[in-house]
Design a protein around this motif. Structure first.
Motif, mmCIF file in Angstrom:
data_model
loop_
_atom_site.group_PDB
_atom_site.id
_atom_site.type_symbol
_atom_site.label_atom_id
_atom_site.label_comp_id
_atom_site.label_asym_id
_atom_site.label_seq_id
_atom_site.Cartn_x
_atom_site.Cartn_y
_atom_site.Cartn_z
ATOM 1 N N MET A 163 149.969 104.799 28.647
ATOM 2 C CA MET A 163 151.314 104.387 28.822
ATOM 3 C C MET A 163 151.694 103.321 29.936
ATOM 4 S SD MET A 163 154.414 104.898 30.735
ATOM 5 C CE MET A 163 154.114 106.172 31.515
ATOM 6 N N THR A 164 151.200 103.343 31.100
ATOM 7 C CA THR A 164 151.573 102.104 31.993
ATOM 8 C C THR A 164 150.577 101.324 31.730
ATOM 9 O OG1 THR A 164 149.687 103.504 33.357
ATOM 10 C CG2 THR A 164 151.882 103.943 33.939
ATOM 11 N N ASP A 165 149.509 101.279 31.094
ATOM 12 C CA ASP A 165 148.628 100.019 30.586
ATOM 13 C C ASP A 165 149.560 99.212 29.761
ATOM 14 O OD1 ASP A 165 146.013 98.693 30.846
ATOM 15 O OD2 ASP A 165 145.834 99.513 28.881
ATOM 16 N N GLY A 166 150.120 99.990 28.773
ATOM 17 C CA GLY A 166 150.750 99.218 27.727
ATOM 18 C C GLY A 166 152.104 98.542 28.337
ATOM 19 N N LEU A 167 152.829 99.436 29.131
ATOM 20 C CA LEU A 167 154.074 98.917 29.899
ATOM 21 C C LEU A 167 153.773 97.480 31.021
ATOM 22 C CD1 LEU A 167 155.932 102.305 30.429
ATOM 23 C CD2 LEU A 167 156.281 100.384 28.751
ATOM 24 N N THR A 168 152.581 97.949 31.452
ATOM 25 C CA THR A 168 152.402 96.666 32.338
ATOM 26 C C THR A 168 152.345 95.410 31.749
ATOM 27 O OG1 THR A 168 151.353 98.262 33.999
ATOM 28 C CG2 THR A 168 150.777 95.939 34.203
ATOM 29 N N LEU A 169 151.267 95.366 30.635
ATOM 30 C CA LEU A 169 151.004 94.449 29.544
ATOM 31 C C LEU A 169 152.108 93.763 29.264
ATOM 32 C CD1 LEU A 169 148.770 92.502 28.722
ATOM 33 C CD2 LEU A 169 148.276 93.984 26.846
ATOM 34 N N ASN A 170 152.973 94.602 28.647
ATOM 35 C CA ASN A 170 154.354 94.138 27.862
ATOM 36 C C ASN A 170 154.960 93.327 29.149
ATOM 37 O OD1 ASN A 170 157.341 94.940 27.296
ATOM 38 N ND2 ASN A 170 156.309 95.182 25.390
ATOM 39 N N TYR A 171 155.178 93.884 30.375
ATOM 40 C CA TYR A 171 155.908 93.085 31.205
ATOM 41 C C TYR A 171 155.373 91.685 31.593
ATOM 42 C CZ TYR A 171 157.685 91.532 35.795
ATOM 43 O OH TYR A 171 158.121 90.636 36.608
ATOM 44 N N LEU A 172 154.101 91.831 31.786
ATOM 45 C CA LEU A 172 153.206 90.737 32.058
ATOM 46 C C LEU A 172 153.356 89.556 30.847
ATOM 47 C CD1 LEU A 172 149.846 92.022 33.466
ATOM 48 C CD2 LEU A 172 151.861 90.746 34.628
ATOM 49 N N VAL A 173 153.675 89.872 29.765
ATOM 50 C CA VAL A 173 154.017 88.849 28.627
ATOM 51 C C VAL A 173 155.372 88.629 28.517
ATOM 52 C CG1 VAL A 173 153.807 88.669 26.054
ATOM 53 C CG2 VAL A 173 151.584 89.885 27.362
ATOM 54 N N LEU A 174 156.098 89.603 28.539
ATOM 55 C CA LEU A 174 157.509 89.435 28.228
ATOM 56 C C LEU A 174 158.475 89.079 29.428
ATOM 57 C CD1 LEU A 174 158.207 91.943 25.236
ATOM 58 C CD2 LEU A 174 157.637 89.481 25.065
ATOM 59 N N GLY A 175 158.092 89.541 30.393
ATOM 60 C CA GLY A 175 158.881 89.582 31.646
ATOM 61 C C GLY A 175 160.061 90.679 31.469
ATOM 62 N N ASP A 176 161.172 90.154 31.403
ATOM 63 C CA ASP A 176 162.630 91.101 31.115
ATOM 64 C C ASP A 176 162.500 92.120 32.176
ATOM 65 O OD1 ASP A 176 163.091 89.693 28.764
ATOM 66 O OD2 ASP A 176 161.904 90.871 27.574
ATOM 67 N N ALA A 177 162.441 91.780 33.459
ATOM 68 C CA ALA A 177 162.646 92.618 34.306
ATOM 69 C C ALA A 177 164.142 93.477 34.430
ATOM 70 C CB ALA A 177 162.374 92.059 35.902
ATOM 71 N N ALA A 178 164.922 92.965 33.988
ATOM 72 C CA ALA A 178 166.378 93.714 33.897
ATOM 73 C C ALA A 178 166.266 94.795 33.095
ATOM 74 C CB ALA A 178 167.419 92.675 33.451
ATOM 75 N N VAL A 179 165.419 94.915 32.092
ATOM 76 C CA VAL A 179 165.445 95.986 31.239
ATOM 77 C C VAL A 179 164.632 97.224 31.693
ATOM 78 C CG1 VAL A 179 165.581 94.460 29.308
ATOM 79 C CG2 VAL A 179 163.466 95.443 29.872
ATOM 80 N N TRP A 180 163.886 96.963 32.824
ATOM 81 C CA TRP A 180 162.959 97.875 33.186
ATOM 82 C C TRP A 180 163.381 99.274 33.827
ATOM 83 C CZ3 TRP A 180 157.443 98.707 33.180
ATOM 84 C CH2 TRP A 180 156.979 98.011 32.166
ATOM 85 N N THR A 181 164.515 99.102 34.357
ATOM 86 C CA THR A 181 165.324 100.293 35.046
ATOM 87 C C THR A 181 165.496 101.466 33.763
ATOM 88 O OG1 THR A 181 166.453 99.054 36.477
ATOM 89 C CG2 THR A 181 167.546 101.447 36.100
ATOM 90 N N ALA A 182 165.927 101.005 32.765
ATOM 91 C CA ALA A 182 165.977 101.965 31.594
ATOM 92 C C ALA A 182 164.708 102.512 30.954
ATOM 93 C CB ALA A 182 166.994 101.035 30.618
ATOM 94 N N VAL A 183 163.913 101.550 30.891
ATOM 95 C CA VAL A 183 162.479 101.882 30.558
ATOM 96 C C VAL A 183 161.861 103.028 31.139
ATOM 97 C CG1 VAL A 183 160.060 101.059 30.293
ATOM 98 C CG2 VAL A 183 162.084 99.566 29.599
ATOM 99 N N LEU A 184 162.037 102.928 32.714
ATOM 100 C CA LEU A 184 161.239 103.813 33.660
ATOM 101 C C LEU A 184 162.126 104.913 33.667
ATOM 102 C CD1 LEU A 184 160.432 101.610 36.861
ATOM 103 C CD2 LEU A 184 158.820 102.359 34.908
#
Length: 208
Positions: A163-184
């Motif tokens: 899960m963290t592997d996928g989420l990390t790659l997703n962030y590195l590709v897409l950015g979108d830091a603002a949505v990460w509070t809800a994701v976490l």
């Protein structure tokens, strides 16, 4: 050149390799360029590492240990299990944001190891380390907060690693830091939901 204990010299060369690989790519980083990055002779490199393979393993271990240490320090028991788990994920997330190049390098190392003859076992070891790290973190949390899970620890450890592997790659590709509070928050609620509760709704202690 100042003499250093060999363990310290290996740490210096590993740090130099991480900088060089993050900047130039794994395939383009040579033992000579790593030695130059560290400011030492090539003979010093070969004294500390008998091959690039040994260096790659040291790089993988160092990067993994770095962020696991950050999460361990964040997993201090809080008022609830959910708050504690959330703090751990937040610490990891902040590490990703602060060190994107190091996390991006982990994916490149995996691909490099899988494609390079004789290096394949390093990719496997890399992902085994992720599972081992999560096992240790789960057990640390279980010892401090006394709970029981509805799934075996090895299963949850591998799930969290994936899960963290996928989420990390997703962030590195897409950015979108603002949505990460809800994701976490979503991930935290899911993990907390794997704790077994008794009929009164309280977290059930582990047997024994």
């Amino acid at each position: 050149m100042t003499r250093m204990p060999s363990a310290e010299r290996r740490r210096q060369l590993t740090a130099a390799a991480i900088r060089a690989m993050a900047r130039d790519g794994v395939a383009r980083t040579t033992t000579r360029s790593i030695a130059a990055e560290a400011g030492v002779s090539l003979s010093v490199f070969h004294y500390c590492f008998d091959s690039k393979q040994a260096l790659v393993e040291s790089v993988i271990t160092t990067i993994t240990d770095d962020y696991v240490t950050v999460v361990k320090e964040a997993l201090r028991p809080r008022a609830t299990l959910e708050e504690t788990v959330r703090a751990g994920f937040q610490a990891y997330w902040e590490h990703v944001r602060a060190h994107p190049d190091a996390h991006m390098l982990t994916y490149e190392l995996t691909q490099y190891a899988l494609r390079q003859p004789g290096f394949e076992h390093l990719a496997r070891r890399q992902y085994e380390m992720y599972g081992d790290a999560y096992t240790e973190l789960i057990e640390q949390l279980g010892d401090s907060m006394d709970f029981r899970l509805s799934v075996p620890v090895p299963v949850l450890a591998r799930y969290l690693a994936a899960m963290t592997d996928g989420l990390t790659l997703n962030y590195l590709v897409l950015g979108d830091a603002a949505v990460w509070t809800a994701v976490l928050d979503t991930v935290t609620a899911h993990i907390a939901g794997l704790v077994v509760t008794d009929v009164t709704g309280r977290e059930e202690s582990r047997p024994g």
